[in-house]
Design an enzyme around this catalytic site. Structure first.
Site, short mmCIF file in Angstrom:
data_model
loop_
_atom_site.label_atom_id
_atom_site.label_comp_id
_atom_site.label_asym_id
_atom_site.label_seq_id
_atom_site.Cartn_x
_atom_site.Cartn_y
_atom_site.Cartn_z
N TYR A 1 0.84 -1.20 0.00
CA TYR A 1 0.00 0.00 0.00
C TYR A 1 0.87 1.25 0.00
O TYR A 1 1.83 1.39 0.77
CB TYR A 1 -0.92 0.04 1.23
CG TYR A 1 -1.61 1.38 1.38
CD1 TYR A 1 -2.68 1.73 0.56
CD2 TYR A 1 -1.14 2.32 2.31
CE1 TYR A 1 -3.27 2.98 0.67
CE2 TYR A 1 -1.75 3.57 2.42
CZ TYR A 1 -2.80 3.89 1.59
OH TYR A 1 -3.39 5.12 1.70
N ARG B 1 -8.60 33.73 46.80
CA ARG B 1 -8.40 32.66 47.78
C ARG B 1 -8.08 31.33 47.12
O ARG B 1 -7.35 30.50 47.67
CB ARG B 1 -9.68 32.54 48.62
CG ARG B 1 -9.54 31.62 49.78
CD ARG B 1 -10.77 31.49 50.65
NE ARG B 1 -11.96 32.19 50.24
CZ ARG B 1 -13.19 31.72 50.45
NH1 ARG B 1 -13.36 30.53 51.01
NH2 ARG B 1 -14.24 32.42 50.08
N ASN C 1 2.72 11.50 5.95
CA ASN C 1 1.78 10.67 6.71
C ASN C 1 2.19 10.60 8.17
O ASN C 1 2.71 9.59 8.65
CB ASN C 1 1.69 9.28 6.10
CG ASN C 1 0.40 8.58 6.49
OD1 ASN C 1 -0.45 9.16 7.15
ND2 ASN C 1 0.25 7.34 6.06
N GLY D 1 -5.64 5.88 -0.01
CA GLY D 1 -6.99 6.02 0.53
C GLY D 1 -7.96 5.09 -0.15
O GLY D 1 -7.75 3.87 -0.22
#
Length: 517
Positions: free
Chosen positions: A53, A289, A202, A60
């Site tokens: 890939y 406070r 990426n 995608g």
């Protein structure tokens, strides 16, 4: 000092030293060897025809489109061109440099499969002050910060824009001026080899870059807030009892204890603060406070965010990855998803915004003259040491701090919108292949604005407390005395209406550079 990058031990401090202060970086020999092993592994797999890939497939939703071997390098360059679609104003120079640094450090893990040529190019660009043009908007931070990182890669190819010291010009011109060649293939042509385009973009390096700088700035801002709050406490002749160490040990939050300690040290020697038994009121309002409880909670949250960010500084957020230090399988995963940093960014925004929330309340109190509950029977006309309304002589004729408080209120209100968590949103992209995204970049962009707003609010409180102390005849503690000495060299207390823009600029600069701590 030269910072040696190993891919494993980068800290926030060393990252800021490079990105903001311009320190040079070097690359460790061990890390370079990992990079070479991973590249050799990847090339051998490509040579056998293995389908991987993002190496020889589309991206995608186009993941099943196999790319011919002769088009693999074109694929990577096309990826950079097609992903460089950010819009808006450019990121600041330290943010762009931080993105480059973090991408370089991640690639040094030996898990991304790039050539050492890419590594050394990034190193050289950092060391020669290269500032690529990266528009701020356009990332959803999963799959990584593709779009902003693509603008850096595009500039490395000589096709984007870069800063020449005066204006944005073609990056090829800047590369030529600093003596660095554009990224090139093994054949010497401008471009990228297999996997390198994807490896350069990426990752989570935009959101992590913003978060790294923000943590550094937030920690300094918290110290400033403690000091400014202490000055306001003194300006009000505040009660010292709420800062006793025993109170904070009973709750045992480290940030709370640290803030209380800082306030105690700050009021040491003060003639203004008083014990409860000697005060003309039973107690102070929460904004005085509860400084340790509020500031301390923000301090603890920033500490948590620091830990998350420092892990991400040395994380591998690429995909696919060459496992086992470059010698194992090439596997697709999801380390690019920005959710861990997106959550941290939203937490940091909320923690810092709260500092402005309580600061605005103290500014409001300062504009009202003496604290509520005054029981000694005197009036402003009878007491020359009284705080006048809006901290100005002849109120009515003069508006004093009326409008600076309005500015603070406006910024605090804006922050309440900006801190809405981006990380809880998701819009599917890439034909629903990327069906859950972190939206961390939106959170990062909001964080930049929140920090800017908080700095301004603290600067306004600093101005107001400084002016209030000028009305007091008794001496403040050692910390406030030091700060007053610093401020006297920069700005005059407000005694009558005048243009205050330059005062704000000067005070903002002191806050931003950490001189009020």
């Amino acid at each position: 000092m030269t910072i040696e990058l190993t891919g494993e031990d980068l800290t926030i401090e060393s990252a800021v030293a490079c990105a903001r202060d311009g320190e040079d970086v070097a690359v460790s020999d061990e890390a370079l060897e990992r990079v070479r092993k991973a590249r050799s592994n990847l090339e051998s797999r490509i040579g056998t025809g293995e389908i991987i890939y993002g190496v020889n497939t589309g991206f995608g939703a186009s993941q099943n489109e196999v790319i011919d071997s002769e088009d693999v390098t074109t694929l990577q360059t096309n990826l950079i061109r097609s992903n460089a679609v950010c819009v808006g104003d450019p990121v600041e120079e330290d943010e762009a440099r931080m993105m480059m640094l973090l991408r370089l450090n991640s690639l040094l893990s030996g898990s991304s499969g790039v050539r050492d040529h890419v590594i050394l190019k990034l190193r050289d660009l950092l060391n020669r002050g290269f500032y690529p043009h990266v528009p701020r908007k356009g990332s959803v931070s999963a799959s990584g910060d593709l779009a902003p990182l693509a603008h850096i890669a595009l500039a490395m190819l000589g096709e984007g824009k870069a800063w020449n010291g005066e204006e944005w010009v073609l990056s090829s011109e800047v590369l030529d001026s600093i003596g660095v060649e554009p990224l090139s293939t093994d054949d010497g042509e401008t471009g990228l080899e297999a996997k390198e385009g994807l490896a350069l973009i990426n990752g989570t390096n935009y959101i992590t870059a913003v978060a790294t700088l923000a943590v550094h700035d937030a920690e300094r801002l918290l110290d400033t807030a403690d000091t400014v709050g202490t000055m306001t406490l003194e300006a009000f002749r505040g009660i010292s009892d709420p800062f006793r160490a025993e109170i904070h040990e009973l709750r045992n939050h480290p940030g709370q204890k640290e803030v209380a300690r800082r306030v105690r040290e700050g009021i040491e020697g003060s003639e203004l603060v008083t014990a409860a038994a000697e005060a003309d009121r039973a107690q102070d309002s929460y904004s005085l406070r509860c400084i340790p409880q509020v500031h301390g909670a923000s301090r603890d949250t920033v500490g948590h965010v620091r830990a998350v960010v420092e892990r991400e500084l040395n994380a591998v957020t690429d995909n696919p990855l060459v496992l086992n230090q470059g010698e194992g399988d090439v596997v697709s995963g999801g380390n690019f998803h920005g959710q861990p940093i997106a959550f941290a960014i939203d937490q940091l925004s909320m923690a810092i915004a709260e500092i402005a929330n309580i600061s605005e309340r103290r500014i409001f109190k300062l504009t009202g003259g003496e604290p509520e509950g005054r029981t000694d029977g005197t009036t402003a006309s009878e007491d020359s040491d009284e705080l006048p309304p809006f901290l100005v002589e002849d109120p009515g004729l003069n508006c004093g701090f009326m409008m600076p408080h309005v500015t603070a209120a406006a910024l605090v209100s804006e922050n309440k919108t900006l801190v809405h968590p981006s990380s809880t949103d998701s819009i599917p992209t890439s034909d629903n292949q990327e069906d859950h995204v972190s939206m961390g970049a939106n959170g990062a962009n909001h964080l930049v604005e929140v920090l800017d707003n908080v700095e301004t609010v603290l600067a306004i409180e600093l101005f107001a407390s400084y002016t209030a102390l000028d009305y007091r005849t008794d001496s403040p503690g050692k910390k406030a005395s030091e700060i007053v000495d610093t401020l006297e060299e920069t700005v005059e207390p407000l005694t009558e209406d005048r243009l205050m823009q330059e005062d704000f600029v000067s005070l903002r600069s002191l806050v931003r550079t950490g001189e009020i701590e």
